[in-house]
Design a protein around this motif. Structure first.
Motif, mmCIF file in Angstrom:
data_model
loop_
_atom_site.group_PDB
_atom_site.id
_atom_site.type_symbol
_atom_site.label_atom_id
_atom_site.label_comp_id
_atom_site.label_asym_id
_atom_site.label_seq_id
_atom_site.Cartn_x
_atom_site.Cartn_y
_atom_site.Cartn_z
ATOM 1 N N SER A 1 0.883 -1.278 -0.170
ATOM 2 C CA SER A 1 0.040 -0.067 -0.015
ATOM 3 C C SER A 1 1.115 1.195 0.021
ATOM 4 N N THR B 1 -0.102 5.304 -4.875
ATOM 5 C CA THR B 1 -1.140 4.917 -5.385
ATOM 6 C C THR B 1 -1.814 3.384 -5.409
ATOM 7 N N ALA B 2 -2.867 3.181 -5.766
ATOM 8 C CA ALA B 2 -3.736 1.922 -5.399
ATOM 9 C C ALA B 2 -2.824 0.714 -6.170
ATOM 10 N N TYR B 3 -2.420 -0.356 -5.242
ATOM 11 C CA TYR B 3 -1.827 -1.394 -5.739
ATOM 12 C C TYR B 3 -2.581 -2.308 -6.668
ATOM 13 N N SER C 1 -8.552 7.073 -0.878
ATOM 14 C CA SER C 1 -9.218 6.554 -2.382
ATOM 15 C C SER C 1 -8.558 5.525 -2.973
ATOM 16 N N GLN C 2 -7.481 5.232 -2.530
ATOM 17 C CA GLN C 2 -6.850 3.843 -3.280
ATOM 18 C C GLN C 2 -7.596 2.560 -3.045
ATOM 19 N N ARG C 3 -8.441 2.526 -1.724
ATOM 20 C CA ARG C 3 -9.151 1.450 -1.491
ATOM 21 C C ARG C 3 -10.192 1.288 -2.391
ATOM 22 N N TYR D 1 -4.093 5.957 2.934
ATOM 23 C CA TYR D 1 -4.678 4.903 1.986
ATOM 24 C C TYR D 1 -6.232 4.866 1.919
ATOM 25 N N VAL E 1 -10.134 1.841 -5.445
ATOM 26 C CA VAL E 1 -9.807 1.244 -6.720
ATOM 27 C C VAL E 1 -9.726 -0.080 -6.583
ATOM 28 N N GLU E 2 -8.998 -0.617 -5.542
ATOM 29 C CA GLU E 2 -8.832 -1.879 -5.197
ATOM 30 C C GLU E 2 -10.214 -2.670 -5.151
ATOM 31 N N THR F 1 -4.589 -2.702 -8.911
ATOM 32 C CA THR F 1 -5.422 -2.308 -10.280
ATOM 33 C C THR F 1 -6.008 -3.599 -11.000
#
Length: 247
Positions: A170, A173-175, A213-215, A211, A217-218, A177
């Motif tokens: 994490s 950026t989002a991991y 907004s990255q969540r 972490y 994406v995931e 994708t």
């Protein structure tokens, strides 16, 4: 052991928005396992909603109140929270007592046994944390997540079952994708137990975390029909850490 994949979502109970996303990914997406924080804002609600699912303990030594009533005051931060930045100095006995208290709280909240143990922010990289956690894992007969070969060897030397491979991170950026999902699936080892650590969720409503907004994406990645179709084409049914205790 033949090829096994565990897709585990960390941080269940951390925040209501995060909890909702993880439960959605568990029930309707590709995620097959999660780990619960038992001393976080949404812990009790999350546990009630997660009963019957594959849930392990996300041991938290970083923030929030300790669960062990005997947790030494000298190891708390000024607001009474857990050790925070000093966690690497915690004696193994203190880690053991707190890990046991958190595990027992999980079982009370969930009404079922944990599937495995892992640690918020991978703090079992510190030798004394690893030692204290291993004592509890051995006593409870539970596997522990390892993140690299050195940790894997240390756990196995202590008689603790662990995964063979680990993927996940994490950062800024989002991991997870869709592209990384496809690449990781193509590179999945032919043998052994692989864990993909993930952090799906909706935007946090209570806590502040880098972490965020990255969540989302995931979450979209693990809910995407293409992800489930790719797993089916590869003849892979993601499972949970009980595969190691049944072996």
């Amino acid at each position: 052991m033949a090829r096994v994949l565990i897709i585990n979502a960390d941080d269940l109970g951390y925040d209501p928005g995060i909890t909702r996303g993880i439960l959605h990914a568990l029930r309707e997406g590709a995620v097959s396992s999660a780990t619960l924080l038992v001393n976080a804002p949404d812990s009790e609600h999350a546990a009630r909603q997660a009963r019957g699912l594959a849930i392990g303990l996300h041991l938290n030594l970083d923030r929030g109140p300790p669960v062990d009533p005997g947790f030494p005051s000298g190891w708390r931060t000024v607001d009474g929270s857990l050790a925070g930045a000093r966690v690497g100095e915690l004696p193994a006995d203190v880690v053991e007592a707190e890990a046991l208290a958190q595990l027992e709280r999980l079982e009370r909240l969930l009404g079922q046994a944990a599937t495995h143990l892992d640690v918020h922010k991978h703090l079992h990289r510190h030798p004394q944390v690893l030692e204290g956690l291993s004592r509890v894992a051995r006593r409870a007969g539970l596997p522990v997540r390892s993140i690299d070969a050195a940790m894997r060897g240390a756990l196995r030397a202590r008689g603790v079952a662990t995964n063979t491979h680990f993927v996940g991170e994490s950062g800024e950026t989002a991991y997870w994708t869709q592209e990384r999902f496809s690449a990781a699936l193509a590179a999945l080892p032919a043998e052994g137990v692989t864990e993909w650590m993930c952090h799906p969720g909706h935007l946090p409503e209570v806590v502040t975390t880098r972490y965020a907004s990255q969540r989302e994406v995931e979450l979209a990645t693990f809910l995407n029909a293409r992800s489930r179709e790719a797993l089916a084409r590869a003849a892979i049914q993601p499972t949970d850490y009980r595969v190691l205790t049944r072996a």
